[in-house]
Motif scaffolding. Structure first.
Motif, short mmCIF file in Angstrom:
data_model
loop_
_atom_site.label_atom_id
_atom_site.label_comp_id
_atom_site.label_asym_id
_atom_site.label_seq_id
_atom_site.Cartn_x
_atom_site.Cartn_y
_atom_site.Cartn_z
N SER A 63 12.89 8.02 66.63
CA SER A 63 12.25 7.69 67.91
C SER A 63 12.97 6.52 68.57
CB SER A 63 10.77 7.36 67.70
OG SER A 63 10.62 6.23 66.89
N TYR A 86 8.47 3.52 77.69
CA TYR A 86 8.91 4.91 77.57
C TYR A 86 9.27 5.19 76.13
CZ TYR A 86 11.94 9.01 77.72
OH TYR A 86 12.50 10.24 77.46
N ASN A 88 10.58 8.26 73.35
CA ASN A 88 11.17 9.57 73.11
C ASN A 88 11.27 9.78 71.60
OD1 ASN A 88 13.90 11.15 72.40
ND2 ASN A 88 13.03 12.01 74.27
N HIS A 96 11.67 17.48 71.33
CA HIS A 96 11.47 16.12 71.79
C HIS A 96 10.07 15.95 72.37
CE1 HIS A 96 15.64 14.53 71.49
NE2 HIS A 96 15.95 15.81 71.60
N ASP A 98 8.07 13.21 74.79
CA ASP A 98 8.25 12.07 75.69
C ASP A 98 6.89 11.55 76.14
OD1 ASP A 98 11.30 12.09 76.23
OD2 ASP A 98 10.70 14.16 76.58
#
Length: 211
Positions: A63, A86, A88, A96, A98
């Motif tokens: 991550s 943010y 990911n 993924h 987000d």
């Protein structure tokens, strides 16, 4: 395994002071073995090692996150704290996830003995690896589990009463939790037991008085 880097900068614009904080973070996780301890009446503890048919699938995930926060003195009595994060995440199934998590708060201090704060924040928690990669009949998860999210609004009053040596804190809040992960049992051994299943709303107040 992971690492973090951050930068902290103070600034002044048109006589208004502020501070900017930036941070980035990287984490790596790998599951290479599982085991458990078994005993009866807290005696004869046995270490049970996993074999090739471990109920939790081996694998790794990583991550990356970025965070920016601004503490800005609009006036000497009014402060704004605003931030944006943010995330990911690269999961074992090569997909993924987000998430964008904003937050903002306004703090007003008309007197030294009183302040009030109004804030909003959005946060998330990803579905645990145990839930997503479990293959046992009782705890079978789904690789497609989504993160849980929470939106929170709070109004806080904090002050002191010097005459009586009192400190009080009153908090009003509203929380909205979505995509809550729930263990839904089923007679079908092949079906997923952990699922995202709905939302929860909470409204309340808290009070604290110290002397």
């Amino acid at each position: 395994l992971g690492g973090m880097a951050k930068v902290d900068v103070s600034y002044s614009i048109a006589g208004m002071q502020g501070n900017l904080l930036g941070r980035c973070q990287y984490e790596f996780f790998k599951l290479s073995d599982t085991y458990m301890l078994s005993s009866e009446n807290y005696k004869d503890v046995t270490l049970m090692l996993a074999d090739s048919k471990s109920m939790i699938q081996m694998g790794y995930e990583r991550s990356t996150s970025f965070f920016l926060q601004d503490k800005h003195f609009i006036t000497p009595k009014l402060i704004m704290n605003a931030g944006l994060r943010y995330d990911n995440k690269y999961r074992k199934n090569k997909k993924h996830v987000d998430a964008l998590s904003p937050r903002v708060a306004f703090i007003y201090m008309p007197w030294k003995s009183f302040s009030t704060k109004l804030s909003y924040s959005r946060a998330f928690v990803d579905a645990p690896y145990f839930y997503r990669q479990n293959t046992s009949a009782a705890y079978r998860g789904s690789e497609d589990l989504m993160p849980e999210f929470m939106n929170a609004v709070q109004l806080d009053f904090l002050g002191t009463v010097s005459k009586y040596n009192l400190v009080y804190d009153i908090n009003l809040y509203y929380n909205l939790l979505t995509d809550i992960i729930n263990n839904t049992q089923s007679s079908d051994a092949s079906s997923a037991k952990y699922r995202n299943s709905g939302e929860l709303k909470m409204v309340g107040d808290e009070g604290e008085l110290n002397c």
